[in-house]
Write an enzyme that holds these catalytic residues in place. Sequence first.
Site, PDB file in Angstrom:
ATOM      1  N   SER A 178       0.745  -1.190  -0.137  1.00 38.76           N
ATOM      2  CA  SER A 178       0.059  -0.017  -0.167  1.00 38.76           C
ATOM      3  C   SER A 178       0.835   1.295   0.096  1.00 38.76           C
ATOM      4  O   SER A 178       0.225   2.219  -0.342  1.00 38.76           O
ATOM      5  CB  SER A 178      -0.787  -0.112   1.135  1.00 38.76           C
ATOM      6  OG  SER A 178      -0.105  -0.127   2.470  1.00 38.76           O
ATOM      7  N   HIS A 206      -5.738  -4.014  -1.600  1.00 39.14           N
ATOM      8  CA  HIS A 206      -5.445  -3.038  -2.532  1.00 39.14           C
ATOM      9  C   HIS A 206      -5.422  -3.719  -3.964  1.00 39.14           C
ATOM     10  O   HIS A 206      -5.215  -2.891  -4.923  1.00 39.14           O
ATOM     11  CB  HIS A 206      -4.403  -2.431  -2.414  1.00 39.14           C
ATOM     12  CG  HIS A 206      -4.183  -1.263  -1.177  1.00 39.14           C
ATOM     13  ND1 HIS A 206      -4.817  -0.088  -1.462  1.00 39.14           N
ATOM     14  CD2 HIS A 206      -3.960  -1.414   0.149  1.00 39.14           C
ATOM     15  CE1 HIS A 206      -4.973   0.613  -0.137  1.00 39.14           C
ATOM     16  NE2 HIS A 206      -4.430  -0.150   0.786  1.00 39.14           N
ATOM     17  N   LYS A 237     -12.684  -1.115   0.644  1.00 37.02           N
ATOM     18  CA  LYS A 237     -11.889  -0.334  -0.138  1.00 37.02           C
ATOM     19  C   LYS A 237     -12.447  -0.273  -1.660  1.00 37.02           C
ATOM     20  O   LYS A 237     -13.479   0.823  -1.638  1.00 37.02           O
ATOM     21  CB  LYS A 237     -10.212  -0.794  -0.357  1.00 37.02           C
ATOM     22  CG  LYS A 237      -9.487  -0.333   1.026  1.00 37.02           C
ATOM     23  CD  LYS A 237      -8.118  -0.925   0.852  1.00 37.02           C
ATOM     24  CE  LYS A 237      -7.518  -0.535   2.296  1.00 37.02           C
ATOM     25  NZ  LYS A 237      -6.721  -1.580   2.973  1.00 37.02           N
TER      26      LYS A 237
HETATM   27  C1  LIG Z   1      -6.777  -1.689   4.387  1.00 37.42           C
HETATM   28  C2  LIG Z   1      -6.209  -3.098   4.620  1.00 37.42           C
HETATM   29  C3  LIG Z   1      -6.634  -4.007   5.602  1.00 37.42           C
HETATM   30  C4  LIG Z   1      -7.646  -3.636   6.350  1.00 37.42           C
HETATM   31  O1  LIG Z   1      -8.999  -3.809   5.613  1.00 37.42           O
HETATM   32  P1  LIG Z   1     -10.157  -3.189   6.382  1.00 37.42           P
HETATM   33  O2  LIG Z   1     -11.296  -3.781   5.847  1.00 37.42           O
HETATM   34  O3  LIG Z   1      -9.972  -1.877   6.253  1.00 37.42           O
HETATM   35  O4  LIG Z   1     -10.315  -3.535   8.059  1.00 37.42           O
HETATM   36  C5  LIG Z   1      -6.024  -5.123   5.600  1.00 37.42           C
HETATM   37  N1  LIG Z   1      -4.998  -5.671   4.820  1.00 37.42           N
HETATM   38  C6  LIG Z   1      -4.411  -4.784   3.846  1.00 37.42           C
HETATM   39  C7  LIG Z   1      -3.159  -4.924   3.219  1.00 37.42           C
HETATM   40  C8  LIG Z   1      -5.040  -3.467   3.675  1.00 37.42           C
HETATM   41  O5  LIG Z   1      -4.299  -2.446   3.074  1.00 37.42           O
END
Ligand SMILES: *Cc1c(COP(=O)(O)O)cnc(C)c1O
Length: 390
Positions: A178, A206, A237
Amino acid sequence: MNYLELKVEQLKKDGVYRMLPVNETPCEAIITLNGKKVINLSSNNYLGLASHPKVKQKAIEAINYYGVGAGAVRTIVGNMAIHEELDDVIARFKREEAVLVFQSGYMCNIGVIQAVTEKGDLIISDELNHASIIDGVRLSRADKAVYKHSDMEDLERILLEKRSQYNQVLIITDGVFSMDGDIAKLPDIVKLAKKYNALTYVDDAHGSGVLGESGRGTVDHFSLHGQVDFIIGTLSKAVGVVGGYVAGSKAMKEYLLHRARPLLFSTSMMPGACAAIIESIKLLESSNEYTTKLWENSNHLKNALVKQGFDIGHSETPITPVIIGDEAKTMAFSKALLDNGVYVSGIIFPTVPKGLGRIRMMPSALHDKNTLDEAVKIIKVVWDQISNHE
Ligand SMILES: *Cc1c(COP(=O)(O)O)cnc(C)c1O
């Protein structure tokens, strides 16, 4: 003073105290943040589905029918028909045998990693893996090892050295990292896992909704269906709602239904969220217009930044960092951009290594090219002002 007040005082002294920015509008290309209209280049709402009219409508209908809360954990009475439907819709979309949904991506990682590993096992994790993976690993009773970021030689070194001492070995990686936007070397990881009889676990938060056919993710991007044991995705996301899931075998799902603690001890997702996600997934299945627009906008933004002489690192995805270096300068840049109408987050140590501070831009399918051009113009002007003040 009580001890937490003292700790807050220390945060202020260290210059890391912050207030949460307040968004008064839906999460779209232009938002009103702290009372000011700004171009939003900071959200993970990659496809604009968070406020899509059809997605909102389905949530409203589900709330009207089911109410707002599920009333219990899934193992008791909180497993509504819409939760079952949601698991199945995602499994079909991901082209995997089975899916189990959790209340968030974070919950999914802390629940699954702990459940599928035990004492006598080894977890091998990329050094840049997400915090929720690190927390999941902490909760596991397995031993841990970390390999250098995307360094397959280092991963093989650990496998060679340690494989024989453990029952199961689980290799965990982000699908898309990310902070830099680079993609995991999944084909190589799968090959090494086969060679050393290890399991594979990819957190594609992502990558879901971004990579692969119509956003089916990193595994689809590399045509590795059926070859990764645990495929984690987020629904918070690109899918635009909230939640997380693990996709894999039917046996995996059956086992997790008995052992994944967030499923056993935390109330299931609100039914309105389930309905919204089902509609988002159906939109992705029926058209690639959302992902196409996202990639067009990302390429447009990246080209415009490069043309202005910025160092955008080595991203392979819409995540677009502009590498600044110095920590204080990075934060000053991000603040000046906000004052001038562009919201991008400044990211510094310890989130990224020292000296690699950056602002990170997240274009979406909702932006139009004029808005992106306007943002780049402001970024250039503000950067010139900051550099000239040195
Ligand atoms: C954003 C993210 C999460 C968390 O996801 P949520 O649904 O917001 O709890 C987990 N792993 C990665 C790699 C992320 O980028």
